[in-house]
Design a protein around this motif. Structure first.
Motif, short mmCIF file in Angstrom:
data_model
loop_
_atom_site.label_atom_id
_atom_site.label_comp_id
_atom_site.label_asym_id
_atom_site.label_seq_id
_atom_site.Cartn_x
_atom_site.Cartn_y
_atom_site.Cartn_z
N ILE A 404 0.85 -1.20 0.00
CA ILE A 404 0.00 0.00 0.00
C ILE A 404 0.88 1.24 0.00
N GLU A 405 0.57 2.19 -0.87
CA GLU A 405 1.34 3.43 -0.92
C GLU A 405 0.92 4.37 0.20
N GLU A 406 1.92 5.03 0.76
CA GLU A 406 1.70 5.98 1.85
C GLU A 406 2.28 7.34 1.48
N LEU A 407 1.68 8.40 1.99
CA LEU A 407 2.22 9.75 1.84
C LEU A 407 2.89 10.14 3.15
N TRP A 408 4.17 10.49 3.07
CA TRP A 408 4.94 10.93 4.24
C TRP A 408 5.33 12.39 4.05
N VAL A 409 5.24 13.18 5.13
CA VAL A 409 5.52 14.61 5.07
C VAL A 409 6.36 15.01 6.27
N LEU A 410 7.44 15.75 6.04
CA LEU A 410 8.23 16.36 7.12
C LEU A 410 8.05 17.87 7.06
N THR A 411 7.71 18.49 8.18
CA THR A 411 7.57 19.95 8.26
C THR A 411 8.57 20.50 9.26
N CYS A 412 9.04 21.74 9.00
CA CYS A 412 10.11 22.28 9.87
C CYS A 412 9.99 23.76 10.20
N ARG A 413 8.83 24.40 9.97
CA ARG A 413 8.60 25.80 10.38
C ARG A 413 9.78 26.70 10.00
N PHE A 414 10.21 26.58 8.76
CA PHE A 414 11.43 27.28 8.34
C PHE A 414 11.29 28.79 8.40
N GLN A 415 10.07 29.30 8.28
CA GLN A 415 9.89 30.74 8.35
C GLN A 415 10.36 31.29 9.69
N LYS A 416 10.21 30.52 10.77
CA LYS A 416 10.65 30.98 12.08
C LYS A 416 12.17 30.96 12.20
N ILE A 417 12.80 30.05 11.50
CA ILE A 417 14.26 30.03 11.48
C ILE A 417 14.78 31.25 10.74
N MET A 418 14.17 31.56 9.62
CA MET A 418 14.61 32.70 8.82
C MET A 418 14.34 34.04 9.51
N THR A 419 13.31 34.11 10.31
CA THR A 419 12.98 35.36 11.00
C THR A 419 13.50 35.41 12.43
N GLY A 420 14.18 34.35 12.87
CA GLY A 420 14.75 34.33 14.21
C GLY A 420 13.72 34.20 15.32
N SER A 421 12.55 33.63 15.01
CA SER A 421 11.48 33.55 16.01
C SER A 421 11.21 32.12 16.48
N LEU A 422 12.13 31.20 16.20
CA LEU A 422 11.93 29.81 16.59
C LEU A 422 11.98 29.68 18.11
N ASN A 423 10.99 29.02 18.67
CA ASN A 423 10.89 28.82 20.12
C ASN A 423 11.06 27.33 20.41
N PHE A 424 12.14 26.96 21.09
CA PHE A 424 12.42 25.54 21.33
C PHE A 424 11.58 24.95 22.45
N ASN A 425 10.68 25.73 23.00
CA ASN A 425 9.69 25.20 23.94
C ASN A 425 8.44 24.72 23.21
N GLU A 426 8.40 24.88 21.90
CA GLU A 426 7.26 24.46 21.09
C GLU A 426 7.68 23.34 20.15
N THR A 427 6.69 22.62 19.62
CA THR A 427 6.98 21.61 18.60
C THR A 427 7.29 22.32 17.29
N ASN A 428 8.49 22.11 16.76
CA ASN A 428 8.93 22.80 15.55
C ASN A 428 9.04 21.88 14.34
N PHE A 429 9.36 20.62 14.56
CA PHE A 429 9.62 19.69 13.46
C PHE A 429 8.72 18.47 13.62
N ARG A 430 8.10 18.06 12.52
CA ARG A 430 7.16 16.93 12.58
C ARG A 430 7.35 16.01 11.38
N ILE A 431 7.16 14.72 11.61
CA ILE A 431 6.99 13.76 10.52
C ILE A 431 5.60 13.17 10.67
#
Length: 450
Positions: A404-431
């Protein structure tokens, strides 16, 4: 800002159709299932002392580590599967660039373990160039080989020439290595970021020796084509691989940045007969493959800073003599098949001709049935979530052990990295992942799932 602005990644913008109310997430379409998530990345080290030493010597700088892509090995061990994660060396402080998710968990999430071992990645600045420097994306092929394109760069510094490398997933040994000639690069500008593999003689009858590799040069706006059987590569360019200045500004969750990235991602049409599959106006005036083109495929591709989806026949790309004479040959063989309303990043096609991709203005994953015209009217939003689908930088269609074919997606909130607003107390990266039949409500195509 810890990462330079030339980096590629996908972006997804805020849309009023997907909102958060009282801290609850609301998903339109299907909700993808969580596989792993991180506040910040950490790695498996040989000992706590080794980890502390890596921190002290700045070989490990946690805030600099950003995952970009993932892949899944279902077949090398029937008792367990492995999830690969890439962490490109955009900058210093990344102890490993090619990893698997381990069974150990740290404060920020599951620990990443260097693959195939730490030694091959521990000294990326070694001028002998025997190790792995930096990997953006991977692909596991039909022959159970893991392919990578090693950029050879740390940030914008060229350490080594880029390499195409294949691992046998049953033994975790390197079984193929090829160095891209300097003449096929745009000086120190080229950055080879996405790899696509086309096995022309797959098992059970084939030997896996007739394999074509396509590698996207995001900053050099070109394509490297590699014929494994001949050990030869060549460069291909076309204006459709260039970024469009009108689409170089990205806004995700009300945060904006500029990124003029060119050729980013590719997908291949299915290996099925012309009688079963047509490209209705997808490529010029011809709506289907004739019998002579049965083994030909379409290569879909787009630049990041663009809204155009494009296609070219792989038979055109395989004419190495023509491209060696002129890297910009046959400009009209490359066609715009349609346009989106916004930019997109990684894409992948399933065996039924459904192309999956992100839509940057809608925090969503969309699907297009390639037997229809490529336009927003024929797109289906299969999943949309403001919180969990911010910035999908990795997207794969993977067949599991049951076929069975599956769709896998990784997200990384890159806009927060580029704007310097990444908060490591929050979930930032997901599979996240979902079986495609479930995603399409049991239908064979996106069109049928409306």
């Amino acid at each position: 800002m810890i990462i330079r602005s030339y980096l590629l990644l996908a972006g997804l913008a805020v849309t009023a159709r997907c909102i958060l109310v009282k801290a609850q997430q609301y998903t339109l379409g299907k909700e993808l299932k969580r596989v792993s998530q991180w506040n910040s990345l950490d790695f498996v080290f040989s000992s706590p002392v080794e980890r502390e030493n890596a921190l002290a010597t700045r070989r490990f700088i946690p805030e600099n580590c950003v995952p970009l892509d993932m892949d899944v090995d279902y077949n090398s061990n029937l008792m367990r599967s492995r999830v690969f994660v890439t962490v490109p060396r955009f900058i210093e402080g990344i102890p490993a660039t090619l990893t698997t998710i381990s069974s150990h968990v740290g404060a920020g999430g599951p620990l990443l373990e260097p693959y195939p071992n730490a030694a091959i990645q521990s000294n990326p600045e070694d001028s002998r160039c025997n190790g792995i420097v930096s990997v953006f994306r991977t692909m596991i092929d039909d022959c159970n080989r893991l392919w990578i394109a090693d950029t050879g760069k740390i940030g914008d510094r060229r350490i080594c020439l880029p390499k195409i490398v294949a691992f046998d997933l049953r033994t975790d040994q390197i079984i193929h290595r090829y160095e891209i000639p300097a003449a096929q690069l745009v000086c120190d500008l080229s950055l080879l970021v996405s790899i696509l593999v086309d096995v022309r003689d797959p098992p059970p009858l084939g030997s896996c020796s007739r394999t074509m590799i396509y590698v996207a040069d995001v900053t050099g706006s070109g394509l490297i084509v590699y014929d494994m059987s001949r050990g030869k590569s060549w460069r291909v360019t076309n204006r459709l691989m260039n970024p469009n200045p009108d689409y170089g500004t990205f806004t995700i969750a009300n945060e904006s940045f500029d990124l003029m990235d060119g050729m980013l991602t590719m997908a291949l049409s299915p290996k099925i007969p012309a009688s079963d599959f047509t490209f209705n106006s997808a490529y010029g005036s011809s709506n289907s493959f004739n019998s002579a083109l049965f083994k030909d495929r379409l290569l879909f591709f787009h630049a990041l800073a663009s809204i155009s989806e494009n296609a070219v026949r792989t038979s055109v790309l395989h004419n190495d003599t023509m491209w060696e004479q002129d890297v910009g040959a046959m400009p009209r063989a490359f066609r715009v098949i349609g346009r989106r309303t916004t930019q997109s990043a990684p894409e992948a096609m399933d065996s039924n001709g459904n192309l999956f991709f992100g839509l940057l203005s809608q925090t969503s994953i969309a699907c297009w049935d390639a037997t229809t015209n490529y336009n927003p009217h024929n797109f289906r939003i299969v999943s949309q979530n403001l919180e969990t689908l911010q910035f999908p930088s990795g997207l794969k269609v993977i067949r599991n052990r049951k076929g069975i074919e599956e769709l896998w997606v990784l997200t990384c909130r890159f806009q927060k990295i580029m704007t310097g607003s990444l908060n490591f107390n929050e979930t930032n990266f997901r599979i996240q992942a979902i079986q495609i039949p479930e995603l399409l409500d049991g239908a064979r195509t996106c069109k049928g799932s409306r």
